[in-house]
Design a protein around this motif. Structure first.
Motif, PDB file in Angstrom:
ATOM      1  N   TYR A  70      85.985  12.722 -13.813  1.00 32.02           N
ATOM      2  CA  TYR A  70      85.346  14.035 -13.864  1.00 32.02           C
ATOM      3  C   TYR A  70      83.954  13.962 -13.235  1.00 32.02           C
ATOM      4  CZ  TYR A  70      82.292  17.540 -15.915  1.00 32.02           C
ATOM      5  OH  TYR A  70      81.332  18.499 -16.091  1.00 32.02           O
ATOM      6  N   GLN A  71      83.232  12.915 -13.607  1.00 41.52           N
ATOM      7  CA  GLN A  71      81.885  12.753 -13.067  1.00 41.52           C
ATOM      8  C   GLN A  71      81.919  12.600 -11.550  1.00 41.52           C
ATOM      9  OE1 GLN A  71      78.906  12.976 -14.444  1.00 41.52           O
ATOM     10  NE2 GLN A  71      79.846  13.584 -16.391  1.00 41.52           N
ATOM     11  N   ALA A  72      82.903  11.832 -11.079  1.00 45.32           N
ATOM     12  CA  ALA A  72      83.018  11.592  -9.643  1.00 45.32           C
ATOM     13  C   ALA A  72      83.240  12.901  -8.893  1.00 45.32           C
ATOM     14  CB  ALA A  72      84.160  10.613  -9.371  1.00 45.32           C
ATOM     15  N   ILE A  73      84.119  13.723  -9.456  1.00 45.66           N
ATOM     16  CA  ILE A  73      84.401  15.004  -8.804  1.00 45.66           C
ATOM     17  C   ILE A  73      83.168  15.897  -8.838  1.00 45.66           C
ATOM     18  CG2 ILE A  73      85.746  17.150  -9.050  1.00 45.66           C
ATOM     19  CD1 ILE A  73      87.974  15.258 -10.240  1.00 45.66           C
ATOM     20  N   LYS A  74      82.564  15.915  -9.978  1.00 44.93           N
ATOM     21  CA  LYS A  74      81.419  16.798 -10.169  1.00 44.93           C
ATOM     22  C   LYS A  74      80.301  16.491  -9.180  1.00 44.93           C
ATOM     23  CE  LYS A  74      78.174  18.456 -13.551  1.00 44.93           C
ATOM     24  NZ  LYS A  74      77.696  18.395 -14.918  1.00 44.93           N
ATOM     25  N   HIS A  75      80.166  15.225  -8.829  1.00 44.62           N
ATOM     26  CA  HIS A  75      79.045  14.853  -7.986  1.00 44.62           C
ATOM     27  C   HIS A  75      79.382  14.846  -6.512  1.00 44.62           C
ATOM     28  CE1 HIS A  75      77.492  13.373 -11.940  1.00 44.62           C
ATOM     29  NE2 HIS A  75      76.536  14.194 -11.494  1.00 44.62           N
ATOM     30  N   GLN A  76      80.545  15.303  -6.177  1.00 39.71           N
ATOM     31  CA  GLN A  76      80.864  15.471  -4.757  1.00 39.71           C
ATOM     32  C   GLN A  76      79.931  16.532  -4.183  1.00 39.71           C
ATOM     33  OE1 GLN A  76      83.282  14.255  -2.393  1.00 39.71           O
ATOM     34  NE2 GLN A  76      83.083  12.568  -3.850  1.00 39.71           N
ATOM     35  N   VAL A 125      89.989  19.866 -15.213  1.00 39.68           N
ATOM     36  CA  VAL A 125      88.647  20.216 -14.763  1.00 39.68           C
ATOM     37  C   VAL A 125      88.760  21.458 -13.865  1.00 39.68           C
ATOM     38  CG1 VAL A 125      86.584  19.437 -13.554  1.00 39.68           C
ATOM     39  CG2 VAL A 125      88.025  17.783 -14.773  1.00 39.68           C
ATOM     40  N   LEU A 126      87.952  22.470 -14.168  1.00 37.76           N
ATOM     41  CA  LEU A 126      87.898  23.645 -13.299  1.00 37.76           C
ATOM     42  C   LEU A 126      86.760  23.409 -12.312  1.00 37.76           C
ATOM     43  CD1 LEU A 126      88.104  26.438 -16.057  1.00 37.76           C
ATOM     44  CD2 LEU A 126      89.994  25.295 -14.866  1.00 37.76           C
ATOM     45  N   VAL A 127      87.063  23.632 -11.035  1.00 36.89           N
ATOM     46  CA  VAL A 127      86.083  23.310 -10.005  1.00 36.89           C
ATOM     47  C   VAL A 127      85.767  24.541  -9.161  1.00 36.89           C
ATOM     48  CG1 VAL A 127      85.609  21.875  -7.960  1.00 36.89           C
ATOM     49  CG2 VAL A 127      86.924  20.929  -9.881  1.00 36.89           C
TER      50      VAL A 127
END
Lengths: 418, 241
Positions: A85-91, A242-244
């Motif tokens: 989740y963190q990895a995606i969030k910090h893209q 996770v909603l993105v």
């Protein structure tokens, strides 16, 4: 006079007329209900999620992920780990990423664990934001007094008010015996009505969810926690999905590719619109079958009406010869029968609309509570026009049979039927 | 009277032939026949003698295969179906043997039905007209609002007279209108009928096999005199047996 004859003729055969009306109305009811409910379900599904560009979850079917994460139908068996989740969030393309956790319930209503950001960025309908009707969002790291934000539907149905304490249950379903009764949640806010499954959802913080589970199962926590800036999520290990939201539209596909090819964990990302389209396609075939069946049933009952009128022709040959003697043309007799068909069909249509309306009023709360499908109770929907028009045309065509019979009868039999 | 009848023919048949199957079996063959205005014609004949067919021709429901049929100076053979319907509604009144009325309509609506087909519009003094005819036929006015099915046979036949006469037709066709009545009502019915017919310029064609009624009429014709086809059939049957 013309209409008077038709109406009185039907009244004189009121038992058969009513039976015919009832059978036509019932089959029309089926047709209208199928049409109305499928189109309303579509609208209801379509308005549930907007402004979410991607939904990320463990690998499964895209419909499965969509239904579970947005509509609370079914569940996701696997999860997304916190580091992922963190990895995606910090893209760099990602504007926001909100974790959600599902799997608990309260009196049959689903519980959603998330962050406070959820209330700010989640959009429904025509990009409408969630609004608090009363109170405020839960405080994310209130360990001692876990808080819950209720959907409008739950607050109304269960009569909950701000400050009320409630206990959540493990698993979904009304009759769950495993209650998390060590942790009490206090209602901190109630959302405004949205007409989406959010109305039927209880929202708590991820930490609240963890605390509840930790206390319940007394499992160790904090061993594997990760160092990051969100102290509130220190002990959260995994989330359901996770909603993105991306910064620019073009990044959607790029991010989808990124997630699908993510090495550390088997994940998938779906675009809600695309998944919905797949859902429509699935529903469309079912809708077609249902429509076909209801149309066939309707045809059968209209044939029944035509048979009823045809059967009445024998007893009415006297009547026809009287009309002829008085100067009625065979065409008048033809129109008389078609008018009777029209009157029968119109009464049936009205009855069917009332039945659909009545059933919608009863069914709407049940559908919204159990399936998250919101149907708008309307007496006269937009698609009713085409149905009414085509039913009238078809019934008049069906009426041709007895009407032509009467026409011929009028032409051939003279004054003296004995 | 007889001179007047000859000078003013209201119905004229010349070489009328009719069959239901394109000339295979001739049902009606009337070389010459004529009825004059205000004549009260008694037509008798056994069943199968072509009576029904004759009445259907007279009312324009059927058209002859060949020959000339003039009524009121108009040729029925050249009229379209619509014109025939209009002609029948306006000029011809019909009384059946029984079951004259549409049972599910009121007596008044049954009468108005005839007006409707004749004029297609509201008549101003129609209510007065109906009431005065009702009184002339010794019926209570309350009967007008009753369902036709509630009436006795005698009452129904009298209402049938009102309906047949409401448009003041030139020709009144009565097909055995008394056969369903007992002897007493029969003479009362005939009396009322003649009273009405004499008050108007109506020509009466009365079909019956009850020859005891002949004395009421000024002329008489039997189907066997009239219809050559019937004679033909009888002769053929005579040959066979």
């Amino acid at each position: 006079m013309f209409i008077k004859i038709a109406i009185n003729s039907l009244i004189s055969r009121r038992v058969t007329a009513w039976l015919t009306i009832l059978s036509v109305a019932t089959s029309l009811f089926v047709l209208l209900a199928v049409k109305q409910i499928t189109s309303q379900a579509k609208t209801s599904f379509g308005r549930t999620v907007s402004g979410v560009d991607l939904i990320v979850g463990a690998r499964t079917g895209q419909l499965n992920l969509l239904l579970a994460s947005v509509f609370r139908i079914g569940y996701v068996s696997n999860s997304v780990s916190w580091p992922s989740y963190q990895a995606i969030k910090h893209q760099k393309h990602v504007s926001w990423a909100i974790p959600i956790s599902l799997g608990d319930s309260h009196k049959g209503y689903p519980v959603l664990g998330t962050t406070t950001q959820y209330f700010d960025v989640f959009k429904y309908g025509n990009k409408q934001s969630l609004k608090m009707a009363q109170g405020q969002a839960f405080v994310a790291d209130a360990f001692d007094s876990a808080q819950v934000v209720l959907g409008a539907g739950i607050a109304e149905k269960l009569g909950y008010t701000l400050g009320q304490e409630l206990v959540l249950s493990h698993g979904v379903g009304v009759t769950s015996f495993s209650h998390h009764d060590h942790v009490k949640f206090t209602v901190s806010g109630i959302l405004e009505f949205t007409g989406t499954p959010i109305d039927q959802t209880l929202h708590i913080s991820l930490s609240g969810l963890e605390v509840m589970h930790d206390k319940e199962h007394a499992i160790e926590s904090g061993d594997t926690h990760l160092e990051h800036e969100h102290h509130a999520h220190e002990d959260v290990e995994k989330v359901s999905a996770v909603l993105v939201g991306v910064k620019a539209k073009f990044a959607t596909l790029f991010m989808q590719k990124f997630v699908n090819e993510y090495k550390q964990e088997p994940l998938m990302a779906i675009i809600p619109g695309v998944a919905l389209t797949e859902l429509w396609q699935m529903m469309a075939s079912m809708e077609k079958v249902l429509l076909l069946i209801s149309v066939l049933v309707l045809l059968a009952t209209l044939l029944g009406m035509s048979t009823m009128l045809l059967a009445s022709m024998r007893e009415r040959s006297r009547e026809i010869s009287i009309l002829r003697a008085l100067g009625a043309s065979p065409w008048f007799v033809f129109c008389l029968i078609e008018l009777e068909v029209l009157v029968l069909t119109l009464i049936s249509l009205l009855l069917a609309l009332v039945m659909v309306w009545g059933v919608s009023i009863v069914a709407a709360p049940i559908l919204s509570a159990h399936y998250g499908i919101f149907i708008d109770v309307k007496f006269w929907g937009d698609d009713v026009y085409s149905i009414v028009a085509s039913v009238l045309v078809v019934s008049l065509i069906m009426g041709l049979l007895p009407a032509i019979n009467a026409y011929k009868n009028a032409l051939q039999t003279g004054l003296l039927v004995k | 009277m007889s001179e007047q009848t000859l000078s003013d023919p209201i119905i004229q048949f010349s070489n009328i032939k009719f069959s239901y199957d394109n000339g295979q079996n001739l049902v009606l063959d009337i070389p010459q026949w004529q009825v004059s205005r205000r004549q009260h014609m008694f037509i008798s004949g056994a069943s199968g003698s072509g009576k029904s067919t004759l009445l259907n021709l007279l009312s324009g429901i059927n058209s002859p295969d060949s020959g000339e049929l003039l009524m009121l100076g108009q040729s029925l053979t050249n009229m379209s179906g619509r014109e025939l319907d209009k002609f029948r509604a306006q000029k011809v009144g019909v009384i059946f043997q029984q079951l004259n009325l549409i049972p599910y309509l009121t007596v008044k609506d049954n009468i108005l039905l005839a007006v409707y087909f004749a004029t297609k519009k509201e008549q101003l003094n129609i209510q007065n007209k109906i009431e005065s005819l009702t009184e002339q036929l010794n019926l209570p006015l309350s009967i007008l609002s009753k369902q036709a099915s509630e009436l006795s046979v005698g009452q129904q036949q009298r209402v049938a007279i009102i309906r047949a006469m409401i448009n003041e037709p030139e020709i009144l066709i009565a097909d055995e209108p008394t056969s369903a009545l007992d002897a007493q009502s029969k003479s009362a019915f005939l009396q009322l009928l003649f009273e009405l017919v004499n008050n108007t310029n109506c020509t009466l064609l009365f079909v019956s096999h009850d020859t005891s009624l002949v004395s009421y009429f000024d002329s008489e014709v039997t189907m066997s005199e009239l219809n050559q086809a019937a004679v033909q059939v009888q002769k053929e049957q005579g040959d066979v047996y």
